[in-house]
Design a protein around this motif. Structure first.
Motif, PDB file in Angstrom:
ATOM      1  N   PRO A  18      11.265  -9.431 -10.477  1.00  0.00           N
ATOM      2  CA  PRO A  18      11.547  -9.562 -11.916  1.00  0.00           C
ATOM      3  C   PRO A  18      10.320  -9.190 -12.738  1.00  0.00           C
ATOM      4  CG  PRO A  18      11.361 -11.719 -10.866  1.00  0.00           C
ATOM      5  CD  PRO A  18      11.392 -10.710  -9.768  1.00  0.00           C
ATOM      6  N   GLY A  19      10.553  -8.443 -13.814  1.00  0.00           N
ATOM      7  CA  GLY A  19       9.468  -8.016 -14.680  1.00  0.00           C
ATOM      8  C   GLY A  19       8.738  -6.784 -14.207  1.00  0.00           C
ATOM      9  N   MET A  20       9.058  -6.283 -13.015  1.00  0.00           N
ATOM     10  CA  MET A  20       8.365  -5.129 -12.452  1.00  0.00           C
ATOM     11  C   MET A  20       8.961  -3.836 -13.008  1.00  0.00           C
ATOM     12  SD  MET A  20       8.089  -4.081  -8.423  1.00  0.00           S
ATOM     13  CE  MET A  20       7.208  -2.617  -7.892  1.00  0.00           C
ATOM     14  N   LYS A  21       8.114  -2.973 -13.561  1.00  0.00           N
ATOM     15  CA  LYS A  21       8.560  -1.689 -14.095  1.00  0.00           C
ATOM     16  C   LYS A  21       8.616  -0.690 -12.953  1.00  0.00           C
ATOM     17  CE  LYS A  21       9.539   0.862 -17.785  1.00  0.00           C
ATOM     18  NZ  LYS A  21      10.677   0.580 -18.673  1.00  0.00           N
ATOM     19  N   TYR A  22       9.814  -0.401 -12.472  1.00  0.00           N
ATOM     20  CA  TYR A  22       9.929   0.476 -11.314  1.00  0.00           C
ATOM     21  C   TYR A  22      10.296   1.899 -11.688  1.00  0.00           C
ATOM     22  CZ  TYR A  22      14.844  -1.050 -11.779  1.00  0.00           C
ATOM     23  OH  TYR A  22      16.095  -1.347 -12.245  1.00  0.00           O
ATOM     24  N   TYR A  23      11.010   2.114 -12.790  1.00  0.00           N
ATOM     25  CA  TYR A  23      11.245   3.454 -13.327  1.00  0.00           C
ATOM     26  C   TYR A  23      11.043   3.405 -14.840  1.00  0.00           C
ATOM     27  CZ  TYR A  23      13.356   5.346  -9.029  1.00  0.00           C
ATOM     28  OH  TYR A  23      13.570   5.790  -7.757  1.00  0.00           O
ATOM     29  N   ASP A  24      10.549   4.482 -15.412  1.00  0.00           N
ATOM     30  CA  ASP A  24      10.278   4.491 -16.845  1.00  0.00           C
ATOM     31  C   ASP A  24      11.534   4.282 -17.681  1.00  0.00           C
ATOM     32  OD1 ASP A  24       7.596   4.892 -16.389  1.00  0.00           O
ATOM     33  OD2 ASP A  24       7.694   7.081 -16.585  1.00  0.00           O
ATOM     34  N   ASP A  25      12.668   4.770 -17.185  1.00  0.00           N
ATOM     35  CA  ASP A  25      13.906   4.675 -17.967  1.00  0.00           C
ATOM     36  C   ASP A  25      14.759   3.472 -17.574  1.00  0.00           C
ATOM     37  OD1 ASP A  25      14.557   5.600 -15.467  1.00  0.00           O
ATOM     38  OD2 ASP A  25      15.962   7.144 -16.163  1.00  0.00           O
ATOM     39  N   GLN A  26      14.193   2.534 -16.801  1.00  0.00           N
ATOM     40  CA  GLN A  26      14.939   1.355 -16.371  1.00  0.00           C
ATOM     41  C   GLN A  26      14.264   0.089 -16.906  1.00  0.00           C
ATOM     42  OE1 GLN A  26      17.850   1.268 -14.565  1.00  0.00           O
ATOM     43  NE2 GLN A  26      17.900   3.500 -14.609  1.00  0.00           N
ATOM     44  N   ILE A  27      15.070  -0.815 -17.422  1.00  0.00           N
ATOM     45  CA  ILE A  27      14.549  -2.098 -17.903  1.00  0.00           C
ATOM     46  C   ILE A  27      14.319  -3.007 -16.700  1.00  0.00           C
ATOM     47  CG2 ILE A  27      15.047  -4.138 -19.315  1.00  0.00           C
ATOM     48  CD1 ILE A  27      16.841  -2.350 -21.041  1.00  0.00           C
ATOM     49  N   PRO A  28      13.153  -3.639 -16.584  1.00  0.00           N
ATOM     50  CA  PRO A  28      12.893  -4.531 -15.443  1.00  0.00           C
ATOM     51  C   PRO A  28      13.913  -5.667 -15.382  1.00  0.00           C
ATOM     52  CG  PRO A  28      10.860  -4.042 -16.618  1.00  0.00           C
ATOM     53  CD  PRO A  28      11.974  -3.490 -17.458  1.00  0.00           C
ATOM     54  N   TYR A  29      14.102  -6.200 -14.177  1.00  0.00           N
ATOM     55  CA  TYR A  29      15.032  -7.306 -13.998  1.00  0.00           C
ATOM     56  C   TYR A  29      14.488  -8.564 -14.658  1.00  0.00           C
ATOM     57  CZ  TYR A  29      17.045  -4.411 -10.265  1.00  0.00           C
ATOM     58  OH  TYR A  29      17.622  -3.390  -9.556  1.00  0.00           O
ATOM     59  N   SER A  30      15.370  -9.311 -15.288  1.00  0.00           N
ATOM     60  CA  SER A  30      15.026 -10.663 -15.709  1.00  0.00           C
ATOM     61  C   SER A  30      15.096 -11.579 -14.486  1.00  0.00           C
ATOM     62  CB  SER A  30      15.994 -11.155 -16.784  1.00  0.00           C
ATOM     63  OG  SER A  30      17.299 -11.308 -16.229  1.00  0.00           O
ATOM     64  N   SER A  31      14.620 -12.793 -14.609  1.00  0.00           N
ATOM     65  CA  SER A  31      14.678 -13.735 -13.481  1.00  0.00           C
ATOM     66  C   SER A  31      16.114 -13.987 -13.073  1.00  0.00           C
ATOM     67  CB  SER A  31      13.997 -15.052 -13.865  1.00  0.00           C
ATOM     68  OG  SER A  31      12.622 -14.844 -14.100  1.00  0.00           O
ATOM     69  N   GLU A  32      17.009 -14.082 -14.056  1.00  0.00           N
ATOM     70  CA  GLU A  32      18.419 -14.330 -13.752  1.00  0.00           C
ATOM     71  C   GLU A  32      19.044 -13.131 -13.056  1.00  0.00           C
ATOM     72  OE1 GLU A  32      16.968 -14.718 -16.706  1.00  0.00           O
ATOM     73  OE2 GLU A  32      16.921 -16.928 -16.824  1.00  0.00           O
ATOM     74  N   GLU A  33      18.751 -11.920 -13.552  1.00  0.00           N
ATOM     75  CA  GLU A  33      19.291 -10.714 -12.921  1.00  0.00           C
ATOM     76  C   GLU A  33      18.753 -10.559 -11.494  1.00  0.00           C
ATOM     77  OE1 GLU A  33      19.861  -7.793 -16.822  1.00  0.00           O
ATOM     78  OE2 GLU A  33      17.886  -8.013 -15.870  1.00  0.00           O
ATOM     79  N   TYR A  34      17.499 -10.897 -11.314  1.00  0.00           N
ATOM     80  CA  TYR A  34      16.882 -10.802  -9.987  1.00  0.00           C
ATOM     81  C   TYR A  34      17.564 -11.735  -9.005  1.00  0.00           C
ATOM     82  CZ  TYR A  34      13.247 -11.208  -6.381  1.00  0.00           C
ATOM     83  OH  TYR A  34      12.559 -11.232  -5.201  1.00  0.00           O
TER      84      TYR A  34
END
Length: 337
Positions: A18-34
């Motif tokens: 969560p919070g990790m920027k893995y692609y420039d065009d992707q929003i990082p996961y929130s804790s809930e999404e993770y």
């Protein structure tokens, strides 16, 4: 008495913390999404119940450890993997392997193309000498005194390779970008085929290659990995066979295998390839691919936590035969980082 082995390949689709920027065009996961994401992956792993699983699109080994902690069947399994290099120009997902079978010491990663292989891409000045994504190689004990090489791969996608610094005035920049991707995928395939030939020269063992090939089995890059045009020499056949095509229990009435959908086209681009030791038509067979299954129901519902790839599961039956002198794994002296 026959022994059943189960091998699986699973592109999990962007596993990151969560919070990790893995692609420039992707929003990082929130804790809930993770939490939803890792729970879904854990459920799929338990559903597979495979002895060995190759995974793709892993941005964090810590995230994968969180997944395994959520499973029922893999909490004590051996995990082999590595994080992407944070110093590269852009973050690239990695691969990993989970095994409930014993893994020999000396698992390795290959980032550089073997045998000084390199290619030049259209409009790019510097030659390519690295795999698009590293290849993972481990030796696994599938039965007492019986080892097999296992490779996990993720070849270059068909996504056009645009270059921002390209000043070429060619009218079809989209076509050039697609050509770059095709060349990169073919180069990955040639590099992987070279690795396979190299380990066969060191020590003849059964081979299983599994992963996301980003192409169908009949495509040239995939067939390069399989050994297109190769024929047995001195009684040894180092070609690979698509497990789906050689399975002994294929049922045409429920032949609904696919692992990816793009623009309404259903394709199988995730494969498990095996050497002749698992081909029932070979005189050298010590087992056979009994059945290949595709777990793809989740692709219909398109839930945000789910993968955009189907899972491939292969059941192999060993016949109780053994290979002579399989005490050495033939692994190169490059330790897993």
């Amino acid at each position: 008495m026959q022994q059943e082995l189960r091998f699986a390949s699973f592109n999990v689709c962007n596993l990151a913390l969560p919070g990790m920027k893995y692609y420039d065009d992707q929003i990082p996961y929130s804790s809930e999404e993770y939490d939803v994401k890792i729970n879904w992956i854990a459920q799929q792993l338990d559903r597979l119940d495979a002895d060995v699983i190759g995974l793709q699109e892993i941005f964090s080994q810590d995230a994968l450890k969180d997944v395994l902690a959520k499973t029922q069947n893999y909490r004590d399994a051996q995990l082999i993997g590595f994080d992407p290099d944070p110093l590269t120009d852009h973050l690239t997902p990695s691969v990993a392997l989970i095994s409930r079978l014993p893994v020999s010491p000396g698992a390795v990663i290959y980032t550089e193309l073997p045998n000084n292989l390199s290619v030049t891409l259209p409009g790019v000045h510097h030659p390519v000498s690295r795999f698009t994504r590293p290849i993972l190689h481990a030796t696994i004990e599938i039965a007492p005194d019986l080892l097999t090489h296992v490779f996990v791969c993720h070849l270059k996608s068909k996504l056009p390779d645009y270059r921002n610094d390209n000043n070429d005035d060619h009218p079809d920049q989209a076509g050039i970008a697609m050509l770059r991707s095709l060349i990169r995928r073919g180069t990955d395939a040639l590099g992987l085929r070279t690795l396979l030939s190299n380990v066969n020269k060191k020590k003849r063992l059964p081979i299983i290659v599994m992963g996301d090939f980003n192409d169908v089995a009949s495509a040239i890059p995939t067939q390069m990995v399989m050994g297109l045009g190769k024929y047995p020499l001195d009684g040894i056949d180092d070609r690979l066979f698509e497990s789906y095509r050689i399975q002994s229990r294929r049922d045409a009435l429920r032949d609904v295998g696919y692992t990816h959908v793009h623009d309404g086209i259903y394709e199988t681009i995730d494969h498990i390839l095996v050497s002749e030791e698992f081909n029932p038509a070979s005189r050298a067979a010590i087992g056979e691919v009994a059945e290949v299954m595709y777990l793809n129901d989740h692709m219909t519902f398109k839930q945000p936590q789910a993968s955009d790839h189907g899972l491939v599961l292969v059941r192999i039956l060993l016949h109780g035969k053994s290979l002579p002198d399989t005490t050495s794994s033939g692994m190169p002296d490059v330790p897993l980082a």
